[in-house]
Design a protein around this motif. Structure first.
Motif, PDB file in Angstrom:
ATOM      1  N   PHE A  38       0.716  -1.117   0.081  1.00 17.96           N
ATOM      2  CA  PHE A  38       0.281  -0.268  -0.172  1.00 17.96           C
ATOM      3  C   PHE A  38       0.918   1.098   0.150  1.00 17.96           C
ATOM      4  O   PHE A  38       0.374   2.493  -0.178  1.00 17.96           O
ATOM      5  N   TRP A  39       2.151   0.966   0.170  1.00 19.37           N
ATOM      6  CA  TRP A  39       2.951   2.272   0.059  1.00 19.37           C
ATOM      7  C   TRP A  39       3.432   2.426  -1.551  1.00 19.37           C
ATOM      8  O   TRP A  39       4.103   3.713  -1.658  1.00 19.37           O
ATOM      9  N   ALA A  40       2.912   1.842  -2.512  1.00 22.29           N
ATOM     10  CA  ALA A  40       3.008   1.979  -3.732  1.00 22.29           C
ATOM     11  C   ALA A  40       2.207   3.039  -4.133  1.00 22.29           C
ATOM     12  O   ALA A  40       1.397   2.994  -5.330  1.00 22.29           O
ATOM     13  N   ARG A  41       2.382   4.324  -3.811  1.00 22.94           N
ATOM     14  CA  ARG A  41       1.737   5.660  -4.474  1.00 22.94           C
ATOM     15  C   ARG A  41       2.425   6.836  -3.757  1.00 22.94           C
ATOM     16  O   ARG A  41       3.357   6.688  -3.146  1.00 22.94           O
ATOM     17  N   GLY A  42       2.088   7.868  -4.599  1.00 22.67           N
ATOM     18  CA  GLY A  42       2.496   9.187  -4.249  1.00 22.67           C
ATOM     19  C   GLY A  42       1.984   9.867  -3.426  1.00 22.67           C
ATOM     20  O   GLY A  42       0.780   9.334  -3.039  1.00 22.67           O
ATOM     21  N   PRO A  43       2.553  10.669  -2.495  1.00 24.65           N
ATOM     22  CA  PRO A  43       1.772  11.329  -1.398  1.00 24.65           C
ATOM     23  C   PRO A  43       0.517  12.040  -2.006  1.00 24.65           C
ATOM     24  O   PRO A  43       0.695  12.876  -2.664  1.00 24.65           O
ATOM     25  N   ASP A  44      -0.759  11.873  -1.265  1.00 24.99           N
ATOM     26  CA  ASP A  44      -1.856  12.555  -1.787  1.00 24.99           C
ATOM     27  C   ASP A  44      -2.040  13.990  -1.040  1.00 24.99           C
ATOM     28  O   ASP A  44      -3.029  14.576  -1.132  1.00 24.99           O
TER      29      ASP A  44
END
Length: 539
Positions: free
Chosen positions: A444-450
């Motif tokens: 679930f860390w596979a994302r850029g900061p929102d």
């Protein structure tokens, strides 16, 4: 009365009372009665028991004092570790001990710390410090990286040395266009043929608490003089899109004027979008060959800039130079070859570092394309390098030729002092981020900061960059480490291949020290040393 029977009065008489025992006073007093004065063994036991009881009480008190000291020490350690993580960006583990802190500090100071604790200097030779009264000596404070030997870049014309102080410390009132950059120079190859203008030399790194010396090591004996070689940049438009020299006589007149000003040489941009414009592997150098021949007539030196980016947004003088046409044709089908922001907007000035190892450029990776271009240049102009006409080669690494993300593009509406946006949303960087998160066991860390704001946000207005924000969380530290590691991997690969392509030639790289929306950078390339380039002084 018989003599064998006792007297009646004697039978009824009371026994003689024993004298009462007196309680000892002072240090020997206690709750239990003292042993009989006439019993030596009891007296010895009591004498031995009293010090033992005192020792036990003293040990209990010492245990309490030790607990208090330990709580106090742990509180101090906790605050120190929190400060190092929050303000120093040290990647310390959650339960770090002093060994972890010492190792992190040693690595930040340029030392090598092995897993078994073996520690040694990364550079075996240290440069002696010059006397403080010598001209050309100034202080440079590194933000995160070790302090490096600093040599002023010869692009700056007429810039006094005292105006270069504190180059790595920025002020909020400055705009990014005026922020200093750091340039990386490889081992210099000295040559005597063109006199006293060998522009830059490589110097060994100094320890973190030492001063950084700004001096130009020239072909002559100028090691301890304030002399700085002066190079002037030639206009971009002198070579057209077909790699033809536009105005040879105009160039001669300009070089004659520069020669009269006693400059040491000129800076020439060699654009990837011009040389390999139409077909892969087909390089056209004719215009540059003619230009170098004219420069040679005036006994000037050349610093070549291999530009792997396009231009036209700023500082280009109205000249628009794009990436090669065949690359733009590929991008029409696959726009993920460009850096992409959170909204899906593409930056077409340079290729994304996500394709460094992806064969999307007609069977070649991004790194292979850069290497082929560098190798072909060296083969084409090897004789000029050996003669000393080409004194240095600068390798472009990203937007504007600098090693930085295109986080603050003006055409996207960015204005200073906005923090910019992360540029990691193309398909290939997202794939790399997913693999990194999976390796950590947190998919679930596979994302850029929102919550990192927009191009013109300020840090305190975002939930990510504000004081105590998500940047300091486990996810935030993971993402920032990954984001900066992509940049470091790119420069490591490109510079390794540049060393291979330009064996024995001085290689220069421009590194942006402060990139809004990006991060202070630590270069881990042991054959390079730093010197300063001021944006506003570039000619």
């Amino acid at each position: 009365m018989s003599m064998n029977q006792p007297h009646p009065q004697l039978l009824d008489a009371e026994p003689t009372p024993t004298p009462t025992q007196r309680r000892t006073r002072g240090f020997g007093s206690g709750s239990s009665p003292s042993p009989a004065a006439g019993d030596p063994s009891a007296a010895a036991a009591a004498a031995a028991a009293a010090p033992r009881r005192r020792g036990e009480r003293e040990r209990e008190r010492e245990k309490e004092r030790t607990k208090l000291r330990e709580r106090h020490r742990r509180a101090i350690t906790s605050r120190m570790l929190a400060g190092l993580r929050q303000h120093g960006n040290f990647p310390l583990p959650a339960r770090a001990d002093m060994n972890d802190v010492l190792a992190a500090l040693a690595r930040a100071a340029g030392w090598t710390v092995q897993p078994d604790g073996t520690t040694f200097r990364s550079s075996s030779q240290l440069l002696p410090l010059p006397p403080a009264h010598l001209p050309g000596v100034f202080h440079v404070a590194s933000v995160e990286t070790p302090t490096f030997t600093s040599v002023l870049n010869s692009y700056a014309i007429g810039t006094p040395l005292d105006s270069q102080a504190s180059v790595l410390q920025t002020d909020d009132s400055l705009s990014p266009s005026s922020l200093d950059s750091v340039v990386v120079a490889e081992q210099s190859m000295k040559n005597e043929k063109y006199g006293n203008s060998d522009s830059v030399s490589s110097l060994n790194c100094l320890e973190n608490d030492q001063l950084v010396r700004a001096s130009a090591v020239l072909a002559g004996d100028y090691t301890r003089t304030p002399y700085i070689p002066v190079y002037a940049s030639l206009p971009m438009g002198i070579i057209n899109s077909h790699c033809q020299l536009m105005d040879a006589e105009g160039v001669r007149a300009e070089l004659m004027h520069l020669k009269s000003l006693n400059v040491d040489g000129v800076v020439v941009d060699c654009w990837w979008g011009i040389v390999e414009a139409w077909t892969p592997h087909k390089y056209e150098w004719s215009g540059y060959r003619d230009l170098f021949g004219i420069i040679k007539e005036f006994k000037l030196k050349v610093q070549v800039v291999l530009s792997f980016h396009g231009s036209g947004e700023s500082g280009s003088g109205g000249v628009l130079i794009s990436l090669p046409k065949w690359v733009m044709e590929i991008a029409q089908e696959n726009q993920d070859v460009f850096f992409t922001d959170r909204e899906g907007r593409r930056n077409t000035e340079c290729l994304s570092w996500g394709i460094d190892k992806e064969r999307v450029l007609q069977g070649r990776t991004g790194i292979e394309v850069y290497f082929d271009f560098m190798r072909n240049f060296h083969m084409e102009f090897r004789n000029l390098t050996e003669e000393g006409l080409i004194s240095a080669i600068e390798i472009g690494l990203g937007v504007s030729g600098e090693l930085r993300y295109p986080s603050c593009p003006e055409r996207m509406g960015w204005r200073y002092p906005g923090i910019g946006e992360f540029q990691c949303y193309d398909r290939y960087l997202q794939k790399n981020l997913r693999q990194a998160a999976l390796s950590r066991g947190h998919l679930f860390w596979a994302r850029g900061p929102d919550n990192a704001g927009y191009y013109n946000s300020r840090p305190h207005e975002t939930g990510f960059f504000c004081d105590g924000g998500d940047y300091d969380s486990y996810y935030g530290r993971f993402f920032l480490n990954w984001y900066s590691q992509i940049l470091i991997d790119h420069v490591d690969q490109v510079l390794s291949l540049a060393t291979l392509a330009f064996d024995g030639v001085e290689t220069v790289v421009k590194v942006c020290t402060v990139d809004p929306g990006s991060f202070v950078l630590t270069l881990r390339h042991h054959i390079f040393s730093f010197y300063v380039l001021n944006h506003e002084s570039s000619v």
